[in-house]
Design a protein around this motif. Structure first.
Motif, PDB file in Angstrom:
ATOM      1  N   ARG A 106       0.840  -1.210   0.000  1.00 30.12           N
ATOM      2  CA  ARG A 106       0.000   0.000   0.000  1.00 30.12           C
ATOM      3  C   ARG A 106       0.867   1.250   0.000  1.00 30.12           C
ATOM      4  NH1 ARG A 106      -2.947  -3.046   3.621  1.00 30.12           N
ATOM      5  NH2 ARG A 106      -2.044  -1.944   5.414  1.00 30.12           N
ATOM      6  N   ASP A 119       2.321   1.705  -3.481  1.00 28.36           N
ATOM      7  CA  ASP A 119       1.273   2.193  -4.380  1.00 28.36           C
ATOM      8  C   ASP A 119       0.938   3.650  -4.102  1.00 28.36           C
ATOM      9  OD1 ASP A 119       1.052  -0.199  -5.781  1.00 28.36           O
ATOM     10  OD2 ASP A 119      -0.572  -0.960  -4.504  1.00 28.36           O
ATOM     11  N   HIS A 120       0.920   4.024  -2.843  1.00 31.75           N
ATOM     12  CA  HIS A 120       0.616   5.397  -2.446  1.00 31.75           C
ATOM     13  C   HIS A 120       1.617   6.370  -3.083  1.00 31.75           C
ATOM     14  CE1 HIS A 120       0.531   8.684   0.733  1.00 31.75           C
ATOM     15  NE2 HIS A 120      -0.722   8.614   0.361  1.00 31.75           N
ATOM     16  N   LEU A 141       3.649   5.761  -5.713  1.00 38.51           N
ATOM     17  CA  LEU A 141       3.565   5.699  -7.178  1.00 38.51           C
ATOM     18  C   LEU A 141       2.340   6.439  -7.703  1.00 38.51           C
ATOM     19  CD1 LEU A 141       4.668   2.008  -7.764  1.00 38.51           C
ATOM     20  CD2 LEU A 141       5.928   4.084  -8.427  1.00 38.51           C
ATOM     21  N   GLU A 142       1.224   6.327  -7.003  1.00 35.96           N
ATOM     22  CA  GLU A 142       0.008   7.037  -7.440  1.00 35.96           C
ATOM     23  C   GLU A 142       0.211   8.544  -7.411  1.00 35.96           C
ATOM     24  OE1 GLU A 142      -3.034   5.447  -4.880  1.00 35.96           O
ATOM     25  OE2 GLU A 142      -2.889   3.471  -5.838  1.00 35.96           O
ATOM     26  N   PHE A 143       0.895   9.033  -6.391  1.00 37.20           N
ATOM     27  CA  PHE A 143       1.153  10.467  -6.310  1.00 37.20           C
ATOM     28  C   PHE A 143       2.037  10.929  -7.465  1.00 37.20           C
ATOM     29  CE2 PHE A 143       4.054  13.855  -4.980  1.00 37.20           C
ATOM     30  CZ  PHE A 143       3.141  14.889  -4.891  1.00 37.20           C
ATOM     31  N   ALA A 203       2.470   9.483 -10.328  1.00 35.93           N
ATOM     32  CA  ALA A 203       1.684   9.354 -11.561  1.00 35.93           C
ATOM     33  C   ALA A 203       0.710  10.525 -11.709  1.00 35.93           C
ATOM     34  CB  ALA A 203       0.937   8.024 -11.575  1.00 35.93           C
ATOM     35  N   GLU A 204       0.129  10.956 -10.601  1.00 35.75           N
ATOM     36  CA  GLU A 204      -0.781  12.111 -10.630  1.00 35.75           C
ATOM     37  C   GLU A 204      -0.070  13.355 -11.166  1.00 35.75           C
ATOM     38  OE1 GLU A 204      -2.356  15.036  -7.138  1.00 35.75           O
ATOM     39  OE2 GLU A 204      -2.607  12.899  -6.757  1.00 35.75           O
ATOM     40  N   GLN A 251       0.741  12.921 -14.869  1.00 38.68           N
ATOM     41  CA  GLN A 251      -0.467  13.091 -15.685  1.00 38.68           C
ATOM     42  C   GLN A 251      -0.800  14.571 -15.836  1.00 38.68           C
ATOM     43  OE1 GLN A 251      -2.260  10.431 -17.274  1.00 38.68           O
ATOM     44  NE2 GLN A 251      -2.879  12.258 -18.394  1.00 38.68           N
ATOM     45  N   ARG A 298       1.718   5.380 -15.304  1.00 41.67           N
ATOM     46  CA  ARG A 298       2.172   4.619 -14.126  1.00 41.67           C
ATOM     47  C   ARG A 298       3.572   4.038 -14.362  1.00 41.67           C
ATOM     48  NH1 ARG A 298       0.443   2.607  -8.842  1.00 41.67           N
ATOM     49  NH2 ARG A 298       1.526   0.663  -8.515  1.00 41.67           N
TER      50      ARG A 298
END
Length: 193
Positions: free
Chosen positions: A124, A127-128, A130-132, A134-135, A138, A153
């Motif tokens: 988690r 992922d937390h 990587l998501e940031f 990626a945000e 983007q 990603r």
């Protein structure tokens, strides 16, 4: 009494985080924590019955730090690249010194020996982060600031891996290596005008 217990629990987590960054998860004990805090091992077991409970709390502490840093970057009025640079500089402050390693990287290095209960928390946490990233990528892609091939990603993974590897190498070769690697990564993503 409740405030003191909360402070003690936080002291345990704070010291464990420091030991994680300097020794690795498997290389410190409750005895180490007790000795440095001047308390009994029983006091530590009161808050964290098993070391894996402490490990999950460490993952949460790292995620809380990430979220504070991510919120600062999101609130920053600059470009996506400037926000990404804030993330990189925050990572450097958190895990980039001669005697410390990024706490997330430390846990990842110990994955084979980590208790099973910690592995979902570590995933988690990965992922937390990587998501940031990626945000931000983007946002940069959407506003024409950044250009890179493929999936956002996958690019986030490359940015994070570059950052973490550059932190490791800079421990041996100096901070210039970190700066050069991150500058090269940014240069590869900046959209041509």
């Amino acid at each position: 009494m409740q405030v003191r217990l909360k402070n003690r629990k936080q002291q345990i987590v704070d010291l464990a985080l420091e030991l994680l960054q300097t020794r690795g998860f498997e290389n410190f004990s409750y005895q180490d924590l007790a000795r440095q805090l001047g308390i009994t091992k029983a006091s530590i077991h009161h808050h964290f019955p098993k070391k894996e409970d402490l490990g999950v709390a460490l993952c949460q502490a790292i995620q809380d730090w990430h979220e504070r840093e991510f919120s600062k970057s999101r609130a920053f009025a600059g470009s996506a690249l400037e926000k990404l640079d804030r993330y990189v500089r925050g990572t450097l402050r958190y895990g980039g010194c001669e005697k410390k390693i990024c706490p997330l990287s430390s846990l990842q290095a110990d994955i084979a020996s980590l208790p099973e209960a910690m592995r979902p928390a570590l995933k988690r946490l990965d992922d937390h982060e990587l998501e940031f990233v990626a945000e931000l990528l983007q946002q940069g892609r959407d506003n024409g600031e950044l250009s890179f091939p493929g999936d956002v990603r996958a690019q986030a993974v490359l940015v994070v891996l570059t950052c973490k590897a550059a932190l490791q190498y800079s421990r041996v070769h100096g901070s210039e290596m970190f700066d050069e690697a991150m500058a090269q990564m940014k240069q590869l993503m900046v959209a041509s005008q």
